[in-house]
Design a protein around this motif. Structure first.
Motif, PDB file in Angstrom:
ATOM      1  N   UNK A   1       0.847  -1.186   0.000  1.00  0.00           N
ATOM      2  CA  UNK A   1       0.000   0.000   0.000  1.00  0.00           C
ATOM      3  C   UNK A   1       0.883   1.236   0.000  1.00  0.00           C
ATOM      4  N   UNK A   2       0.688   2.086  -0.993  1.00  0.00           N
ATOM      5  CA  UNK A   2       1.375   3.373  -1.056  1.00  0.00           C
ATOM      6  C   UNK A   2       0.344   4.446  -0.782  1.00  0.00           C
ATOM      7  N   UNK A   3       0.632   5.343   0.165  1.00  0.00           N
ATOM      8  CA  UNK A   3      -0.344   6.374   0.496  1.00  0.00           C
ATOM      9  C   UNK A   3       0.366   7.685   0.822  1.00  0.00           C
ATOM     10  N   UNK A   4      -0.361   8.771   0.592  1.00  0.00           N
ATOM     11  CA  UNK A   4       0.093  10.115   0.939  1.00  0.00           C
ATOM     12  C   UNK A   4      -1.099  10.887   1.475  1.00  0.00           C
ATOM     13  N   UNK A   5      -0.853  11.783   2.424  1.00  0.00           N
ATOM     14  CA  UNK A   5      -1.881  12.702   2.898  1.00  0.00           C
ATOM     15  C   UNK A   5      -1.555  14.057   2.288  1.00  0.00           C
ATOM     16  N   UNK A   6      -2.488  14.573   1.491  1.00  0.00           N
ATOM     17  CA  UNK A   6      -2.275  15.824   0.771  1.00  0.00           C
ATOM     18  C   UNK A   6      -3.422  16.785   1.052  1.00  0.00           C
ATOM     19  N   UNK A   7      -3.217  18.078   0.859  1.00  0.00           N
ATOM     20  CA  UNK A   7      -4.233  19.051   1.257  1.00  0.00           C
ATOM     21  C   UNK A   7      -5.410  19.197   0.300  1.00  0.00           C
ATOM     22  N   UNK A   8      -5.267  18.795  -0.961  1.00  0.00           N
ATOM     23  CA  UNK A   8      -6.325  19.013  -1.943  1.00  0.00           C
ATOM     24  C   UNK A   8      -6.459  17.801  -2.850  1.00  0.00           C
ATOM     25  N   UNK A   9      -7.549  17.775  -3.599  1.00  0.00           N
ATOM     26  CA  UNK A   9      -7.672  16.829  -4.707  1.00  0.00           C
ATOM     27  C   UNK A   9      -7.699  17.665  -5.980  1.00  0.00           C
ATOM     28  N   UNK A  10      -6.582  17.665  -6.680  1.00  0.00           N
ATOM     29  CA  UNK A  10      -6.464  18.382  -7.937  1.00  0.00           C
ATOM     30  C   UNK A  10      -5.327  17.755  -8.738  1.00  0.00           C
ATOM     31  N   UNK A  11      -5.066  18.307  -9.895  1.00  0.00           N
ATOM     32  CA  UNK A  11      -4.039  17.750 -10.760  1.00  0.00           C
ATOM     33  C   UNK A  11      -2.643  17.820 -10.161  1.00  0.00           C
ATOM     34  N   UNK A  12      -2.330  18.901  -9.454  1.00  0.00           N
ATOM     35  CA  UNK A  12      -0.999  19.046  -8.865  1.00  0.00           C
ATOM     36  C   UNK A  12      -0.747  18.008  -7.772  1.00  0.00           C
TER      37      UNK A  12
END
Length: 181
Positions: A94-105
């Protein structure tokens, strides 16, 4: 009954089509990708999805004796963070990241991270049809190939993390999402 009509139905049973197996074309598609994609490493099949976690403070009614009319001051806050995850069906990685938005960047950051974690594999990643998955700004690495699911088939994604429950989520005990970053 005014305007009602009776339509007789036929006694002829309709033919029952055999139920289609979801994903039955995937093995053939993977063989086709393997033949067309030059590379030395093994093919790693991964399924990807995102989930939103956060809080919304909500104004509520408050109780008081009858003649008084209280003022309930509340600040409505909406704080979210998003968990991106991709799971490999062969070995359960499982590869996961916590990111602030859902967008292309943010999707580009996640794809780059997955490719960096598996540099010797040819990754075939299955995605749902979200807009940021099909963004023209996505630059795919040499070891990544994206497959998009047909519409209305997202329930067949093994990594559908939005449907799972977290028993000991850090969001239930913290006062702010910023405290877990």
């Amino acid at each position: 009954m005014a305007g009602a009509s009776w339509h007789p139905t036929s006694d002829t049973p309709r033919p029952m089509w055999p139920p289609s197996r979801p994903g039955k074309k995937l093995p053939d598609l993977l063989l086709e990708i393997d033949r067309a994609w030059p590379g030395q490493g093994p093919i790693r099949l991964m399924f990807q999805d995102e989930a939103r976690f956060g809080r919304i403070s909500d104004t509520r009614r408050c109780w008081c004796p009858k003649p008084a009319r209280p003022l309930c001051r509340a600040m409505v806050t909406q704080e979210y963070t998003y968990a991106y995850a991709a799971v490999s069906v062969a070995d359960g990685v499982l590869d996961s990241l916590i990111l602030p938005h859902v967008n292309g960047a943010c999707m580009q950051m996640f794809l780059d991270e997955v490719c960096a974690r598996h540099p010797d594999d040819r990754i075939v990643m299955v995605l749902d049809g979200a807009g940021w998955h099909q963004s023209a700004s996505l630059r795919l690495n040499h070891n990544l190939h994206l497959l998009t699911l047909p519409p209305y088939s997202t329930s067949s994604i093994p990594s559908n993390i939005s449907g799972t429950t977290c028993e000991k989520s850090p969001f239930t005990t913290t006062s702010s999402i910023a405290s877990i970053r």
